[in-house]
Structure formats: structure tokens, C-alpha cells
Design an enzyme around this catalytic site. Structure first.
Site, short mmCIF file in Angstrom:
data_model
loop_
_atom_site.label_atom_id
_atom_site.label_comp_id
_atom_site.label_asym_id
_atom_site.label_seq_id
_atom_site.Cartn_x
_atom_site.Cartn_y
_atom_site.Cartn_z
N PHE A 113 58.24 59.80 43.23
CA PHE A 113 57.91 60.16 44.61
C PHE A 113 59.17 60.03 45.46
CE2 PHE A 113 55.85 59.37 48.74
CZ PHE A 113 54.89 60.37 48.74
N LYS A 210 45.02 54.78 48.27
CA LYS A 210 44.66 55.92 47.42
C LYS A 210 43.37 55.56 46.65
CE LYS A 210 49.39 57.53 47.51
NZ LYS A 210 50.74 57.39 46.97
#
Ligand SMILES: *Cc1c(COP(=O)(O)O)cnc(C)c1O
Length: 397
Positions: A113, A210
Site C-alpha cells: 500500500f 476494515k
């Protein structure tokens, strides 16, 4: 067997929505509302500063850490919570680098990421000791591990494609070369069974908004393997990581164990909401979760491939090589996703052309997955997505 109808009932799921974006922001756990109200009114409101002791606020980061530890195969007392994942990446990488002072390479991959790589770049520059961040293709990582590597820093599940790294194998390879590992579990914690202990991960970090459903901006977590926990150097020497914060000593002495990875005052409201969100995992068997996740993602791929010739699978076809998300490419992914969202099917897009769908058995059913695929097929077949308002970009994609 895990009762997924029971876990589904724990979430507030808006009418008319099929939610395939729990990999980005999990839905609201009903229990979080009552807990937030209690913390605000009864603890902060009525107890004021006394709540630090009365309501056990001081131990909350460690108590929440222990609940996450169970989900990632870490021993109790080896995980703490707070700050954001970007900060936890910074701390973990700095501590790992300090344990390998004679080496100069941080090895990562192009599937990582961006924030993890930005942090690695900035940290290595700031340390000013000729460090280099080497970024290779995910398939090249194993071969790129040699005795120049100080730290292998990887995200286990690729945020774009869902490709899953073999944490145990790569960690073994890193250790054989004398390197340490920092694993980012952002897309794995709550998505699949993880065993950081069996994999011998040195450091592991992750976010909780998440798959763990802790809410927007929920506190991150960090795990330090017990063998390093008392020697890891905290680069952010904040007072809450001090051995005795309320002794107000002039000099910094790190707390024993992972507590030294705390920085400042813990975000009590957010941690309380996360604590309530973690109730949903109390009766979940992670092997059942994985089996259900694979069932959902395989059904989705089957339906989409049968009815949507316009898109191409961008995730590994082997479910055991994926996390809990599936991606397809389409040249106009953004507009297609906006059209889907307008029909109540919420996924997201990742530049330039990836349609991304997360599969979360705690609250998602196979019927919903089949319906979502049918709606996607309809939008693609009719060209419904190709309207000017679906092409207009918002700030968050
Ligand atoms: C979601 C995610 C982040 C986000 O970091 P924050 O500091 O919480 O914004 C970082 N790394 C990875 C791998 C992620 O998936």
C-alpha cells in the site's frame, strides 16, 4: 459451526444495500452505538477524569490488543492499540531496522500500500545511514532476500488484487538470510486465519476499520514478537510508552514489552467502539470464516464470469492464493462502480481500472453475492454506467 445468521444480526445494515466494501470500512456494529453512548455520558460525562481509573481507561489499549491478538495468533500481552496504521508501520520498521544496524536494505513489493512505502522512504531518509528501500514485484520477493536485507516489509494481502503472500515461508526465508520481517495485516486481520506465532513474524501491524469493523479512523494495532519486545527501540518515545508515565521523569525509559509501542494518550472513545465491535468475533471460528469467505468469493467469480464478458478477473483464481476480496478490471471501472452504487451494490475502485469487492461472511450472504453479480451484469449489458454523472470523480474512491 459458526452461526453467521447470528453475527449478521449484530450489524446495522441499511435497507436496500449489498455491502461489498467491508474490506475498506466495515459496517456499524449495533453494540457500538450503546457503548459509545455509555462512554460519552456515563464515563466521560459523569466520571470526568476519574474515569481513567474507575472505568479502566488506562488498560483499554492492552485489553483491546489482547482481543486482536487472539485473531492473529499472537500471545496475550503482545499486541497494543492506538494511533493510525501509518504510524505503526513507522514504529515497527524503525524498531526492526535498529535490530539490524549493519544492513542497509528494506525490501518491499509493488503490491504494498502506498502509505507503507511512503513511510519507509521517509524513515530511511530521516535515519540518514545510507538505507535503501528496494521494491520488487510480489513474485520476486523471495529471490530478492539476501544478506544485505535488514527488513522484509510486506502487506500480506495485496489491496488491489487480493493476492496473498505466504507469511510463514517468506519469514523463514528472511530469517535464514538474517533479516527481520514487518507484516502489514490491514487486509488480513478478520479476513482469514492468521498465525503470527507459527509464522514467526517479528513485527505485525494492522488497522481495525476494515474487516474488524472498528469505525472510520479506528485505532491501529501493533504486535511485537516476545523475543524482541523488551529490546525493540521505540522511535516515538512518547510518555505513554514510558515505564512510568505518571512519574514524570526527565528521561525516557521504555515500558516492558509491547507497551513501549504506545505513544500518547489513547483514543478512549474510538477504542471503546472498537472493543464493542470485537464482540462480533467472540463465537467465530476463523476456519469457518475462511470457508465461508471462499464460498462467497467463488460464487461471485462464477456468476460474474458467466454473465459479464466485459470485465477481467484481476485476482488470483486459486482461492487459497487470495485474501477475502476479488477484483475485476474494466476500462471505465470508476463509472461502472458509481452505477453499481446507485443500484445499492457498494464496492470500490482502485486506480486505474480495478473494481474491488470485499467478502465478509459475518454479515454477507450468498444470495446477496449472486444478486450483486446480476446487477453488475445488467449495468454492463445495458451500458447504464455510461452516463455523465457516473464519470464525475469524488474525493474518496
Ligand atoms: C488501509 C491500509 C493502510 C491505511 O493506513 P492508515 O494510517 O490507517 O490510514 C495502510 N496500509 C495498508 C496495507 C492498508 O491496507
Amino acid at each position: 459451526m459458526t452461526d453467521f445468521a447470528a453475527t449478521r444480526a449484530l450489524f446495522h445494515l441499511p435497507e436496500g444495500v449489498i455491502y461489498l466494501d467491508g474490506n475498506s470500512l466495515g459496517p456499524l456494529p449495533v453494540a457500538a452505538e450503546a457503548r459509545a453512548a455509555q462512554v460519552l455520558r456515563k464515563e466521560w460525562g459523569d466520571r470526568l477524569i476519574r474515569a481513567w481509573n474507575d472505568a479502566d481507561w488506562t488498560t483499554l489499549p492492552a485489553r483491546v490488543g489482547d482481543r486482536i491478538a487472539r485473531l492473529i495468533g499472537a500471545p496475550a500481552g503482545s499486541v497494543t492499540t492506538g494511533d493510525t496504521l501509518s504510524i505503526k508501520v513507522f514504529q515497527a520498521l524503525a524498531a526492526a531496522l535498529a535490530l539490524r544496524p549493519e544492513r542497509r536494505i528494506v525490501l518491499s513489493d509493488t503490491g504494498n500500500f502506498p502509505t507503507d512505502l511512503y513511510i519507509a522512504d521517509a524513515l530511511t531518509q530521516a535515519l540518514n545511514r545510507n538505507l535503501e528501500v528496494k521494491v520488487v514485484a510480489p513474485e520476486q520477493v523471495a529471490n530478492a532476500i539476501d544478506d544485505s536485507v535488514a527488513v522484509v516489509m510486506l502487506t500480506q494481502v495485496d489491496y488491489r488484487t487480493g493476492r496473498l503472500h505466504d507469511m510463514a515461508a517468506l519469514t523463514a526465508r528472511a530469517h535464514a538470510a538474517g533479516a527481520l520481517t514487518v507484516w502489514d495485516l490491514a487486509h488480513s486481520a478478520g479476513a482469514l486465519p492468521i498465525d503470527v506465532t507459527a509464522a514467526r513474524a517479528d513485527f505485525a501491524v494492522g488497522c481495525t476499520y476494515k474487516y474488524l469493523n472498528g469505525g472510520p479512523g479506528a485505532p491501529a494495532f501493533i504486535h511485537v514478537a516476545p523475543e524482541h519486545a523488551d529490546v525493540a527501540q521505540p522511535i516515538l518515545a512518547g510518555w505513554f510508552g514510558h515505564d512510568a508515565p505518571f512519574a514524570f521523569e526527565r528521561g525516557y525509559r521504555p515500558a516492558p514489552g509491547v507497551e513501549r509501542m504506545r505513544v500518547g494518550t489513547p483514543p478512549i472513545v474510538a477504542l471503546s467502539i472498537l472493543d464493542a465491535a470485537l464482540d462480533a468475533w467472540d463465537h467465530v471460528d476463523m476456519a469457518d470464516l475462511r470457508a465461508a469467505s471462499i464460498r462467497l468469493s467463488e460464487r461471485f467469480i462464477r456468476e460474474v464470469e458467466a454473465h459479464c464478458p466485459q470485465v477481467t478477473l484481476a485476482s488470483p483464481r486459486d482461492p487459497h492464493a487470495r485474501g477475502s476480496q476479488v477484483s475485476f478490471t474494466h476500462p471505465h471501472a470508476y463509472a461502472v462502480m458509481q452505477a453499481l452504487i446507485a443500484r445499492g451494490v457498494i464496492g470500490d475502485v482502485r486506480a486505474p481500472d480495478v473494481l474491488r469487492f470485499g467478502f465478509t461472511p459475518l454479515y454477507l450472504t450468498e444470495d446477496e453475492v449472486a444478486q450483486a453479480a446480476a446487477i453488475l451484469a445488467d449495468i454492463l449489458a445495458t451500458g447504464e454506467w455510461d452516463q455523465p454523472h457516473f464519470h464525475q470523480r469524488a474525493n474518496v474512491t
